[in-house]
Design an enzyme around this catalytic site. Structure first.
Site, PDB file in Angstrom:
ATOM      1  N   HIS A   1     -17.320  10.160  -7.627  1.00 10.96           N
ATOM      2  CA  HIS A   1     -16.746  11.596  -8.441  1.00 10.96           C
ATOM      3  C   HIS A   1     -16.101  10.508  -9.703  1.00 10.96           C
ATOM      4  O   HIS A   1     -14.955   9.764  -8.981  1.00 10.96           O
ATOM      5  CB  HIS A   1     -16.067  11.733  -7.646  1.00 10.96           C
ATOM      6  CG  HIS A   1     -15.930  13.780  -8.251  1.00 10.96           C
ATOM      7  ND1 HIS A   1     -16.878  13.875  -8.986  1.00 10.96           N
ATOM      8  CD2 HIS A   1     -14.928  13.920  -8.849  1.00 10.96           C
ATOM      9  CE1 HIS A   1     -16.273  14.943  -9.782  1.00 10.96           C
ATOM     10  NE2 HIS A   1     -15.272  15.106  -9.703  1.00 10.96           N
TER      11      HIS A   1
ATOM     12  N   GLU B   1       8.041   5.014 -11.235  1.00  8.68           N
ATOM     13  CA  GLU B   1       6.977   5.303 -11.468  1.00  8.68           C
ATOM     14  C   GLU B   1       5.948   3.810 -11.337  1.00  8.68           C
ATOM     15  O   GLU B   1       4.849   4.415 -11.783  1.00  8.68           O
ATOM     16  CB  GLU B   1       7.090   6.223 -12.097  1.00  8.68           C
ATOM     17  CG  GLU B   1       7.653   7.393 -11.548  1.00  8.68           C
ATOM     18  CD  GLU B   1       6.653   8.697 -10.954  1.00  8.68           C
ATOM     19  OE1 GLU B   1       5.873   9.626 -11.410  1.00  8.68           O
ATOM     20  OE2 GLU B   1       7.541   9.319  -9.554  1.00  8.68           O
TER      21      GLU B   1
ATOM     22  N   CYS C   1     -12.977  -5.511  -7.617  1.00  9.72           N
ATOM     23  CA  CYS C   1     -11.892  -4.744  -7.159  1.00  9.72           C
ATOM     24  C   CYS C   1     -11.393  -4.895  -5.555  1.00  9.72           C
ATOM     25  O   CYS C   1     -11.516  -5.598  -4.881  1.00  9.72           O
ATOM     26  CB  CYS C   1     -13.320  -3.366  -6.695  1.00  9.72           C
ATOM     27  SG  CYS C   1     -12.741  -1.797  -5.438  1.00  9.72           S
TER      28      CYS C   1
ATOM     29  N   TRP D   1      -1.712   7.318   4.386  1.00 10.69           N
ATOM     30  CA  TRP D   1      -1.908   7.813   6.384  1.00 10.69           C
ATOM     31  C   TRP D   1      -2.318   6.207   6.806  1.00 10.69           C
ATOM     32  O   TRP D   1      -1.613   6.211   8.109  1.00 10.69           O
ATOM     33  CB  TRP D   1      -2.723   8.903   6.445  1.00 10.69           C
ATOM     34  CG  TRP D   1      -4.331   8.445   5.987  1.00 10.69           C
ATOM     35  CD1 TRP D   1      -4.878   8.899   4.754  1.00 10.69           C
ATOM     36  CD2 TRP D   1      -5.551   7.801   6.543  1.00 10.69           C
ATOM     37  NE1 TRP D   1      -6.777   8.196   4.709  1.00 10.69           N
ATOM     38  CE2 TRP D   1      -6.714   8.078   5.521  1.00 10.69           C
ATOM     39  CE3 TRP D   1      -5.207   7.387   8.145  1.00 10.69           C
ATOM     40  CZ2 TRP D   1      -7.807   7.024   6.271  1.00 10.69           C
ATOM     41  CZ3 TRP D   1      -6.526   6.684   8.685  1.00 10.69           C
ATOM     42  CH2 TRP D   1      -7.807   6.898   7.855  1.00 10.69           C
TER      43      TRP D   1
ATOM     44  N   LYS E   1      15.791  10.868   1.493  1.00 12.02           N
ATOM     45  CA  LYS E   1      14.838  12.033   0.896  1.00 12.02           C
ATOM     46  C   LYS E   1      14.717  12.463   2.306  1.00 12.02           C
ATOM     47  O   LYS E   1      14.275  12.058   3.200  1.00 12.02           O
ATOM     48  CB  LYS E   1      13.989  11.433   0.909  1.00 12.02           C
ATOM     49  CG  LYS E   1      13.864  11.920  -1.901  1.00 12.02           C
ATOM     50  CD  LYS E   1      12.643  11.307  -2.342  1.00 12.02           C
ATOM     51  CE  LYS E   1      11.576  10.308  -1.890  1.00 12.02           C
ATOM     52  NZ  LYS E   1      12.470   9.149  -2.512  1.00 12.02           N
TER      53      LYS E   1
ATOM     54  N   TYR F   1     -19.505  17.504   4.684  1.00 12.93           N
ATOM     55  CA  TYR F   1     -19.608  17.723   3.576  1.00 12.93           C
ATOM     56  C   TYR F   1     -20.756  18.957   4.692  1.00 12.93           C
ATOM     57  O   TYR F   1     -21.148  18.794   5.896  1.00 12.93           O
ATOM     58  CB  TYR F   1     -19.649  17.478   1.954  1.00 12.93           C
ATOM     59  CG  TYR F   1     -18.744  16.526   1.502  1.00 12.93           C
ATOM     60  CD1 TYR F   1     -17.955  16.639   1.791  1.00 12.93           C
ATOM     61  CD2 TYR F   1     -19.384  14.984   1.538  1.00 12.93           C
ATOM     62  CE1 TYR F   1     -17.126  16.784   0.338  1.00 12.93           C
ATOM     63  CE2 TYR F   1     -18.759  14.943   0.814  1.00 12.93           C
ATOM     64  CZ  TYR F   1     -17.424  14.714   0.607  1.00 12.93           C
ATOM     65  OH  TYR F   1     -16.239  14.443  -0.288  1.00 12.93           O
TER      66      TYR F   1
HETATM   67  P1  NAP Z   1       9.439   3.022  -4.889  1.00  7.97           P
HETATM   68  O1  NAP Z   1       8.284   3.786  -4.046  1.00  7.97           O
HETATM   69  O2  NAP Z   1      10.476   3.905  -6.025  1.00  7.97           O
HETATM   70  O3  NAP Z   1      10.773   2.882  -3.850  1.00  7.97           O
HETATM   71  C1  NAP Z   1      11.737   3.295  -3.522  1.00  7.97           C
HETATM   72  C2  NAP Z   1      12.600   3.782  -2.100  1.00  7.97           C
HETATM   73  O4  NAP Z   1      14.073   3.393  -2.378  1.00  7.97           O
HETATM   74  C3  NAP Z   1      12.476   5.386  -1.969  1.00  7.97           C
HETATM   75  O5  NAP Z   1      12.492   5.033  -0.224  1.00  7.97           O
HETATM   76  C4  NAP Z   1      13.406   5.605  -2.568  1.00  7.97           C
HETATM   77  O6  NAP Z   1      14.158   7.014  -1.881  1.00  7.97           O
HETATM   78  C5  NAP Z   1      14.841   4.092  -2.473  1.00  7.97           C
HETATM   79  N1  NAP Z   1      15.954   4.034  -3.428  1.00  7.97           N
HETATM   80  C6  NAP Z   1      16.648   4.716  -4.066  1.00  7.97           C
HETATM   81  N2  NAP Z   1      17.145   4.092  -4.939  1.00  7.97           N
HETATM   82  C7  NAP Z   1      18.172   3.830  -3.830  1.00  7.97           C
HETATM   83  C8  NAP Z   1      19.340   4.292  -3.669  1.00  7.97           C
HETATM   84  N3  NAP Z   1      20.091   4.108  -4.786  1.00  7.97           N
HETATM   85  N4  NAP Z   1      19.795   3.525  -2.352  1.00  7.97           N
HETATM   86  C9  NAP Z   1      19.834   3.348  -0.943  1.00  7.97           C
HETATM   87  N5  NAP Z   1      17.610   3.616  -1.231  1.00  7.97           N
HETATM   88  C10 NAP Z   1      17.894   4.057  -2.617  1.00  7.97           C
HETATM   89  O7  NAP Z   1      10.056   2.335  -4.975  1.00  7.97           O
HETATM   90  P2  NAP Z   1       9.386   0.342  -4.727  1.00  7.97           P
HETATM   91  O8  NAP Z   1       9.048   0.620  -2.805  1.00  7.97           O
HETATM   92  O9  NAP Z   1      10.975  -0.516  -4.829  1.00  7.97           O
HETATM   93  O10 NAP Z   1       7.678  -0.257  -5.237  1.00  7.97           O
HETATM   94  C11 NAP Z   1       8.299  -0.731  -6.651  1.00  7.97           C
HETATM   95  C12 NAP Z   1       7.037   0.114  -7.313  1.00  7.97           C
HETATM   96  O11 NAP Z   1       5.823  -0.485  -6.719  1.00  7.97           O
HETATM   97  C13 NAP Z   1       6.566   1.381  -7.097  1.00  7.97           C
HETATM   98  O12 NAP Z   1       6.149   2.176  -8.545  1.00  7.97           O
HETATM   99  C14 NAP Z   1       5.303   1.069  -5.853  1.00  7.97           C
HETATM  100  O13 NAP Z   1       4.319   2.381  -6.056  1.00  7.97           O
HETATM  101  C15 NAP Z   1       4.537  -0.058  -6.234  1.00  7.97           C
HETATM  102  N6  NAP Z   1       3.923  -0.044  -5.025  1.00  7.97           N
HETATM  103  C16 NAP Z   1       2.723   0.677  -5.072  1.00  7.97           C
HETATM  104  C17 NAP Z   1       2.267  -0.022  -3.419  1.00  7.97           C
HETATM  105  C18 NAP Z   1       1.047   0.665  -3.098  1.00  7.97           C
HETATM  106  O14 NAP Z   1       0.727   0.335  -1.516  1.00  7.97           O
HETATM  107  N7  NAP Z   1       0.218   1.844  -4.168  1.00  7.97           N
HETATM  108  C19 NAP Z   1       3.088  -1.299  -2.401  1.00  7.97           C
HETATM  109  C20 NAP Z   1       3.862  -1.521  -3.238  1.00  7.97           C
HETATM  110  C21 NAP Z   1       4.660  -1.147  -4.510  1.00  7.97           C
HETATM  111  P3  NAP Z   1      15.441   7.545  -1.385  1.00  7.97           P
HETATM  112  O15 NAP Z   1      15.923   7.973  -2.872  1.00  7.97           O
HETATM  113  O16 NAP Z   1      14.840   8.914  -0.506  1.00  7.97           O
HETATM  114  O17 NAP Z   1      16.152   6.535  -0.627  1.00  7.97           O
HETATM  115 FE1  SF4 Z   2     -10.474   1.574  -6.872  1.00  4.56          FE
HETATM  116 FE2  SF4 Z   2      -8.634  -0.272  -6.978  1.00  4.56          FE
HETATM  117 FE3  SF4 Z   2     -10.915  -1.047  -6.751  1.00  4.56          FE
HETATM  118 FE4  SF4 Z   2     -10.028  -0.638  -9.191  1.00  4.56          FE
HETATM  119  S1  SF4 Z   2      -9.754  -1.913  -7.803  1.00  4.56           S
HETATM  120  S2  SF4 Z   2     -12.299   0.287  -8.049  1.00  4.56           S
HETATM  121  S3  SF4 Z   2      -8.236   1.126  -8.523  1.00  4.56           S
HETATM  122  S4  SF4 Z   2     -10.393   0.972  -5.402  1.00  4.56           S
END
Ligand code: NAP
Ligand code: SF4
Ligand code: FAD
Length: 681
Positions: A35, A664, A342, A587, A573, A174
């Site tokens: 999709h 973000e 991918c 999940w 949080k 589905y």
């Molecule tokens: P994050 O997703 O923003 O998480 C940061 C964590 O730290 C949150 O749990 C936050 O929750 C806590 N936090 C924030 N400020 C704090 C403080 N002053 N004291 C204590 N805790 C605090 O950032 P990240 O884990 O560093 O990841 C960085 C980026 O990489 C993110 O955008 C993430 O999406 C990306 N990433 C993605 C994946 C994936 O699988 N898609 C995997 C790894 C990283 P609370 O404030 O509730 O405590």
């Molecule tokens: Fe989807 Fe990630 Fe594969 Fe791109 S690399 S098609 S976002 S699973």
């Protein structure tokens, strides 16, 4: 089969045409249904036409559109039931056939049944899916007949629109699949009760579609060959249905391995490549029509092996062709190292789809944006310095260089990749190596001047006299202001993943974002990563590939061997831990950690760290976590040291990736922003 076709030396099976009797497929590579969300936007069909045409030029043999409903109850937003609907699709079919009339494009008919987000949703019985807040309306006899009629009309209109065939989805939870399973079909009339009766609805749809569209139209039935449901379909039932579909007029059987409700990941990056193809292989032996296999087949050598092993006649690579429209062409030309692979992250494709956003791809932001993001040759090539070879810097450098700019890329490290060099070490994220291989090759192809082991300061850039500077210096980990944060037991996630520090037996992970989850996985893992070994995967997720009990999972207890370590994953949080993770993969991460005994605690107030451990308050109750290691994963801040320095010298520079915005930030945002900027300079 066309025996006279010359065999490709490396991929003889992948590039062997397939004779379907009335027509043939030029090769065995299929882009499966995804999709895109484009059907529902203004000018969406023109964008879809460009999207499919680009994949047709990329050499694929057959493509299947995203799901289109046969009626309003089908719930997909886009419907095919009238000549006017057919006319809107013509731009798509014509664009594909203009590239090569031999390339097939089929439309998927998807009736979401109890998963439809409409008050008119219908199902064989009024059984609510656990994924939906809505109870479906039970179909009466006239309602059943209407649904069959609507599927037939939909197939006829797809034929009118110029499609080469349709795929009818009979899996995933589905409508059609809910007739098959006792839990969702509690009817006592001719459409329920015995399995013979439960098969009647999908079979009647196939039989009547065949009668309506004639012999020379591809009809694919998508079957849940292993539905991953406790008490799901038995192997005998799968075989019986597939054989009956063959008799009812199906040209091809496409195997699918899930219902959305199942508790086993089947396409996420933690799933081994080609994990499910053996199931297709078993079914193929029972049938005389071709079989499609799918799931985590993301490189041509994997596809070739599946075909060579006799596990399928056609290999579906859906997301891999979002990631690289030219996957098939590059394989044919021996340019596999240029394939943008991918990585199975789902971040820009499935997650966007389920969130109602336009679909794209983390590693290729042009996907579904072929009319919007283009890398045209520059009319005024410039000397550009890019500082930082993380995902943002790599995307900027390769796109700008492809457009004709002269680019020098600097990084303080000895290898390109930035934080991807940490991500790739996390068990289950091994695919991230592929992105680094891809960028490494693209830097060569586009002749980027790469300077590693070079920490850049503003005066270096000033002296070199670049016409444009791009600061992609990434992030600095946030250090929370907590009493005792300087204690010897406090370490950063970077040092843990790089093995620079030792981690104790009792550990608190402070911060439960993506990195907190990855670090928890990293420190609780033991043995071979499930993503690299199908047997380990089967054991950890409770799948029995050999004996195929009902659904592949009934009665199988998952068994996980975890490291001898007690881990607390904490967040301030009060929302459930892991809520911020991807919609379609969060999940799996939560379940994986739960199986490893990780204790996830929300609503934590951090008080202090001392020799005793980490002192916290949860729900007003003081607690001591007597840990010997505290790993800080508390988010990130932009690293703008260099940007501020160049600003002080009055040099104009752009910021990309984490250096621009750390909140973000993820690789999806970093690559997308950098690609758009580099396309515009
Ligand atoms: P994050 O997703 O923003 O998480 C940061 C964590 O730290 C949150 O749990 C936050 O929750 C806590 N936090 C924030 N400020 C704090 C403080 N002053 N004291 C204590 N805790 C605090 O950032 P990240 O884990 O560093 O990841 C960085 C980026 O990489 C993110 O955008 C993430 O999406 C990306 N990433 C993605 C994946 C994936 O699988 N898609 C995997 C790894 C990283 P609370 O404030 O509730 O405590
Ligand atoms: Fe989807 Fe990630 Fe594969 Fe791109 S690399 S098609 S976002 S699973
Ligand atoms: P970075 O990747 O941080 O790169 C910055 C680069 O700049 C570094 O290589 C650094 O050495 C270099 N540099 C800095 N200053 C200088 C200087 N003065 N001179 C020369 N070089 C310099 N994101 C996802 O989307 N999905 C995921 O699954 C995912 N998993 C992750 C798992 C882990 C364990 C980690 C740590 C991150 C993960 N991320 C994930 C986040 C993703 O990796 C980052 O969002 C992304 O790397 C940011 O890219 P960037 O180019 O802005 O910065």
């Amino acid at each position: 089969m066309a025996v006279d076709a010359p065999l490709h030396p490396k991929y003889p099976n992948l590039f062997r045409p397939l004779d379907l009797g009335f027509t043939r497929l030029k090769n065995r590579a299929l882009m499966g249904s995804m999709h895109t969300g484009l059907e529902e936007v203004d000018g969406g069909y023109e964008r879809l036409a460009a999207y499919f045409a680009e994949r047709a030029r990329g050499g694929v043999g057959m493509m299947i559109t995203g799901g289109i409903s046969p009626n309003e109850e089908g719930g997909m937003g886009s419907e095919m039931s009238t000549p006017e609907h057919a006319e809107a699709h013509r731009v798509v079919t014509e664009a594909v056939h203009k590239v090569d009339p031999d390339i097939k494009i089929c439309m998927q008919i998807l009736h979401a049944g109890p998963l439809a987000e409409t008050p008119t949703l219908v199902a064989p019985s009024a059984v609510r899916s656990r994924l939906s807040p809505l109870v479906p309306n039970e179909l009466d006899e006239a309602g059943v007949q209407k649904q069959i009629d609507d599927h037939v009309q939909c197939a006829k209109m797809a034929q009118l629109a110029g499609y080469d065939g349709v795929e009818i989805i009979g899996s995933a939870g589905y409508l059609l699949s809910t007739f098959l399973v006792e839990k969702t079909n509690q009817r006592e009339d001719q459409w329920g009760g015995s399995y013979h009766n439960r098969m009647r609805f999908p079979l009647e749809i196939m039989r009547r579609c065949r009668a309506a569209v004639g012999d020379n139209f591809i009809l694919i039935f998508r079957i849940a060959a292993m539905d991953m449901l406790q008490g799901g379909m038995s192997w005998d039932e799968v075989v019986l249905l597939a054989k009956a579909m063959e008799t009812a007029g199906a040209t091809i059987i496409s195997t699918h391995f899930t219902w959305h409700e199942s508790a086993v990941p089947t396409i996420a990056t933690m799933v081994p490549r080609a994990a499910f193809t053996g199931v297709t292989g078993r079914l193929r032996k029972e049938l005389s029509i071709p079989c499609i296999t799918s799931n985590r087949i993301n490189m041509p050598d994997v596809a070739e092996k599946v075909l060579a092993d006799g596990d399928a006649d056609i290999v579906s690579m859906a997301r891999p062709m979002l990631a690289d429209a030219e996957l098939v062409k590059k394989a044919f030309e021996g340019r596999e190292d240029e394939i943008n692979t991918c990585i199975g992250c789902n971040q820009a494709c499935l997650d966007h789809g389920f969130e109602g956003k336009e679909v794209s791809c983390l590693v290729n932001p042009r996907a579904c944006h072929e009319t919007i993001l283009n890398y045209q040759p520059s009319s005024s090539p410039k000397e550009i310095a890019v500082v930082g070879a993380g995902p943002a810097g790599l995307a900027y450098a390769t796109v700008a260089a492809e457009r004709g700019h002269s680019v020098t890329l600097y990084d303080a490290n000895s290898e390109i990749g930035g934080q991807f060099n940490l991500a790739k070490k996390v068990p289950g994220k091994e695919e991230f190596y592929e992105t680094l291989r891809y960028f490494s090759r693209m830097l060569e192809v586009n002749k980027v001047n790469v300077r590693l082991n070079t920490t850049v300061c503003a005066s270096d850039l000033d002296e070199a006299g670049y016409q444009h500077i791009v600061v992609a210096t990434g992030i600095i980990p946030r250090v929370p202001d907590i009493e005792g944060i300087d204690h010897a037991k406090v370490v950063s996630y970077i040092d843990v993943i790089l093995g620079r520090v030792s981690v104790g037996k009792r550990v608190a992970v402070m911060g439960a974002g993506g990195i907190g989850f990855d670090v928890s996985e990293f420190i609780t893992h033991k043995g071979v990563s499930a993503a690299l070994d199908k047997q380990v995967f089967a054991r950890e997720w409770g799948v029995d590939f050999d004996n195929h009990p009902r659904g592949g999972v009934t009665g199988v207890t998952p068994q996980v061997e975890a490291a001898d370590r007690e881990v607390f994953l904490l967040q301030r949080k009060t929302t459930p831990v892991g809520r911020s993770l991807g919609k379609t993969t969060g999940w799996t991460h939560r379940m994986s950690l739960a199986k490893r005994g990780v204790q996830m605690i929300n609503g934590v107030d951090y008080k202090k760290i001392d020799d005793q451990g980490l002192h916290i308050v949860v729900a007003g109750q003081p607690q001591l976590l007597a840990v010997d290691t505290v790993i800080i994963c508390a988010g990130q801040l932009p690293d703008r040291h260099l940007f501020d320095q160049v600003g002080d010298l009055g040099i104009d520079a752009s910021l990309v990736g984490g250096a621009f915005e750390a909140t973000e930030l993820d690789a999806k945002a970093a690559i997308k922003q950098a690609s758009f900027l580099a396309a515009a300079i």
